[in-house]
Design a protein around this motif. Structure first.
Motif, mmCIF file in Angstrom:
data_model
loop_
_atom_site.group_PDB
_atom_site.id
_atom_site.type_symbol
_atom_site.label_atom_id
_atom_site.label_comp_id
_atom_site.label_asym_id
_atom_site.label_seq_id
_atom_site.Cartn_x
_atom_site.Cartn_y
_atom_site.Cartn_z
ATOM 1 N N GLY A 73 13.837 82.418 77.737
ATOM 2 C CA GLY A 73 13.463 81.364 76.797
ATOM 3 C C GLY A 73 14.518 80.271 76.746
ATOM 4 O O GLY A 73 14.279 79.131 77.153
ATOM 5 N N ILE A 74 15.719 80.602 76.245
ATOM 6 C CA ILE A 74 16.857 79.677 76.181
ATOM 7 C C ILE A 74 17.985 80.310 76.982
ATOM 8 O O ILE A 74 18.387 81.431 76.697
ATOM 9 N N TRP A 75 18.531 79.575 77.943
ATOM 10 C CA TRP A 75 19.556 80.135 78.836
ATOM 11 C C TRP A 75 20.748 79.197 78.896
ATOM 12 O O TRP A 75 20.636 78.059 79.337
ATOM 13 N N TYR A 76 21.899 79.697 78.435
ATOM 14 C CA TYR A 76 23.178 78.987 78.589
ATOM 15 C C TYR A 76 23.905 79.608 79.764
ATOM 16 O O TYR A 76 24.049 80.819 79.837
ATOM 17 N N ASP A 77 24.409 78.781 80.682
ATOM 18 C CA ASP A 77 25.016 79.315 81.893
ATOM 19 C C ASP A 77 26.101 78.357 82.386
ATOM 20 O O ASP A 77 26.055 77.159 82.121
ATOM 21 N N SER A 78 27.028 78.902 83.136
ATOM 22 C CA SER A 78 28.030 78.113 83.870
ATOM 23 C C SER A 78 28.796 77.132 82.992
ATOM 24 O O SER A 78 28.592 75.926 83.045
ATOM 25 N N SER A 79 29.635 77.685 82.166
ATOM 26 C CA SER A 79 30.601 76.870 81.425
ATOM 27 C C SER A 79 29.980 76.001 80.340
ATOM 28 O O SER A 79 30.151 74.794 80.308
ATOM 29 N N THR A 80 29.244 76.635 79.435
ATOM 30 C CA THR A 80 28.893 75.934 78.201
ATOM 31 C C THR A 80 29.903 76.352 77.144
ATOM 32 O O THR A 80 30.372 77.493 77.121
ATOM 33 N N PHE A 81 30.230 75.425 76.270
ATOM 34 C CA PHE A 81 31.232 75.649 75.233
ATOM 35 C C PHE A 81 30.712 75.130 73.891
ATOM 36 O O PHE A 81 30.132 74.050 73.825
ATOM 37 N N ARG A 82 30.935 75.915 72.849
ATOM 38 C CA ARG A 82 30.638 75.506 71.476
ATOM 39 C C ARG A 82 29.189 75.055 71.283
ATOM 40 O O ARG A 82 28.916 74.021 70.665
ATOM 41 N N THR A 83 28.235 75.831 71.770
ATOM 42 C CA THR A 83 26.830 75.502 71.543
ATOM 43 C C THR A 83 26.329 76.195 70.277
ATOM 44 O O THR A 83 26.842 77.241 69.882
ATOM 45 N N MET A 84 25.312 75.603 69.665
ATOM 46 C CA MET A 84 24.658 76.175 68.483
ATOM 47 C C MET A 84 23.171 76.310 68.777
ATOM 48 O O MET A 84 22.528 75.334 69.164
ATOM 49 N N THR A 85 22.649 77.517 68.591
ATOM 50 C CA THR A 85 21.227 77.797 68.755
ATOM 51 C C THR A 85 20.727 78.287 67.406
ATOM 52 O O THR A 85 21.018 79.413 67.008
ATOM 53 N N VAL A 86 19.994 77.442 66.677
ATOM 54 C CA VAL A 86 19.621 77.763 65.300
ATOM 55 C C VAL A 86 18.161 77.405 65.011
ATOM 56 O O VAL A 86 17.632 76.434 65.551
ATOM 57 N N ASP A 87 17.553 78.223 64.156
ATOM 58 C CA ASP A 87 16.216 77.945 63.609
ATOM 59 C C ASP A 87 15.133 77.791 64.665
ATOM 60 O O ASP A 87 14.203 76.981 64.492
ATOM 61 N N ASN A 88 15.219 78.543 65.750
ATOM 62 C CA ASN A 88 14.191 78.522 66.784
ATOM 63 C C ASN A 88 13.307 79.754 66.660
ATOM 64 O O ASN A 88 13.728 80.780 66.133
ATOM 65 N N VAL A 89 12.092 79.656 67.181
ATOM 66 C CA VAL A 89 11.234 80.819 67.375
ATOM 67 C C VAL A 89 11.170 81.039 68.882
ATOM 68 O O VAL A 89 10.753 80.153 69.635
ATOM 69 N N VAL A 90 11.627 82.218 69.316
ATOM 70 C CA VAL A 90 11.710 82.542 70.741
ATOM 71 C C VAL A 90 10.984 83.868 70.942
ATOM 72 O O VAL A 90 11.462 84.917 70.506
ATOM 73 N N ARG A 91 9.819 83.802 71.594
ATOM 74 C CA ARG A 91 8.991 85.010 71.702
ATOM 75 C C ARG A 91 8.191 85.024 73.004
ATOM 76 O O ARG A 91 7.908 83.982 73.586
ATOM 77 N N TYR A 92 7.876 86.240 73.452
ATOM 78 C CA TYR A 92 7.026 86.481 74.624
ATOM 79 C C TYR A 92 7.581 85.883 75.916
ATOM 80 O O TYR A 92 6.830 85.371 76.739
ATOM 81 N N ASN A 93 8.886 85.930 76.094
ATOM 82 C CA ASN A 93 9.546 85.476 77.320
ATOM 83 C C ASN A 93 10.106 86.677 78.062
ATOM 84 O O ASN A 93 10.171 87.776 77.518
ATOM 85 N N GLY A 94 10.588 86.443 79.283
ATOM 86 C CA GLY A 94 11.282 87.506 79.992
ATOM 87 C C GLY A 94 12.469 87.997 79.177
ATOM 88 O O GLY A 94 12.582 89.161 78.840
ATOM 89 N N SER A 95 13.346 87.097 78.814
ATOM 90 C CA SER A 95 14.442 87.343 77.869
ATOM 91 C C SER A 95 14.389 86.236 76.835
ATOM 92 O O SER A 95 14.021 85.103 77.158
ATOM 93 N N GLY A 96 14.787 86.537 75.623
ATOM 94 C CA GLY A 96 14.739 85.526 74.572
ATOM 95 C C GLY A 96 15.824 84.482 74.734
ATOM 96 O O GLY A 96 15.552 83.335 75.087
ATOM 97 N N VAL A 97 17.069 84.880 74.484
ATOM 98 C CA VAL A 97 18.228 83.991 74.615
ATOM 99 C C VAL A 97 19.237 84.691 75.515
ATOM 100 O O VAL A 97 19.566 85.854 75.300
ATOM 101 N N PHE A 98 19.735 83.969 76.503
ATOM 102 C CA PHE A 98 20.715 84.512 77.447
ATOM 103 C C PHE A 98 21.940 83.605 77.403
ATOM 104 O O PHE A 98 21.856 82.421 77.740
ATOM 105 N N VAL A 99 23.066 84.156 76.970
ATOM 106 C CA VAL A 99 24.345 83.433 76.942
ATOM 107 C C VAL A 99 25.186 84.017 78.068
ATOM 108 O O VAL A 99 25.621 85.163 78.004
ATOM 109 N N GLU A 100 25.404 83.215 79.108
ATOM 110 C CA GLU A 100 26.061 83.706 80.324
ATOM 111 C C GLU A 100 27.191 82.753 80.732
ATOM 112 O O GLU A 100 27.007 81.540 80.775
ATOM 113 N N ILE A 101 28.337 83.328 81.052
ATOM 114 C CA ILE A 101 29.494 82.588 81.555
ATOM 115 C C ILE A 101 29.783 81.382 80.655
ATOM 116 O O ILE A 101 29.841 80.242 81.092
ATOM 117 N N SER A 102 29.934 81.650 79.362
ATOM 118 C CA SER A 102 30.102 80.598 78.366
ATOM 119 C C SER A 102 31.155 81.015 77.356
ATOM 120 O O SER A 102 31.609 82.154 77.352
#
Length: 131
Positions: A73-102
């Motif tokens: 659904g939402i994927w942070y990858d490869s050097s993200t810094f200080r992100t905010m993920t708020v007040d979302n509806v994340v459903r019926y995806n492969g993965s909901g939220v993926f925070v990677e290498i951040s």
């Protein structure tokens, strides 16, 4: 580009992903609908997502409906810094939220359900998840 705003859009039935945000510090992704993306069935381990966000800092992802995507659904990858993920509806995806290498990312006050995985964190540091 810095200070980009992506708001009030419908991203649907795209081959690989809905929205890709890269190298755009302080980007805002607000009040969008992202659904049925990844219809070409790309390798979801590499790129497929409702939105994939990479190589930036201080992004805000807020108030979106992200559902039925083939990959993440939402994927942070490869050097993200200080992100905010708020007040979302994340459903019926492969993965909901993926925070990677951040670093120093927050996932808060979202409704995340009926994904293969709700939230994945891998290779990230100082990630905060709360409700």
């Amino acid at each position: 580009s810095p200070d980009s705003i992506v708001t009030n859009n419908l991203f649907t039935s795209n081959g690989n992903g809905g929205a890709r945000i890269q190298s755009a510090d302080r980007a805002q992704v607000i009040n969008n609908i992202m659904r049925y993306n990844g219809i070409e069935r790309p390798n979801s381990a590499w790129d497929s997502a409702g939105t994939k966000i990479t190589r930036l800092s201080d992004a805000l992802v807020k108030g979106n409906l992200i559902e039925y995507n083939y990959g993440t659904g939402i994927w942070y990858d490869s050097s993200t810094f200080r992100t905010m993920t708020v007040d979302n509806v994340v459903r019926y995806n492969g993965s909901g939220v993926f925070v990677e290498i951040s670093h120093d990312d927050a996932v808060a006050f979202n409704i995340i359900h009926d994904n293969n995985y709700g939230i994945l964190v891998s290779g990230a540091s100082d990630t905060r998840i709360y409700n």
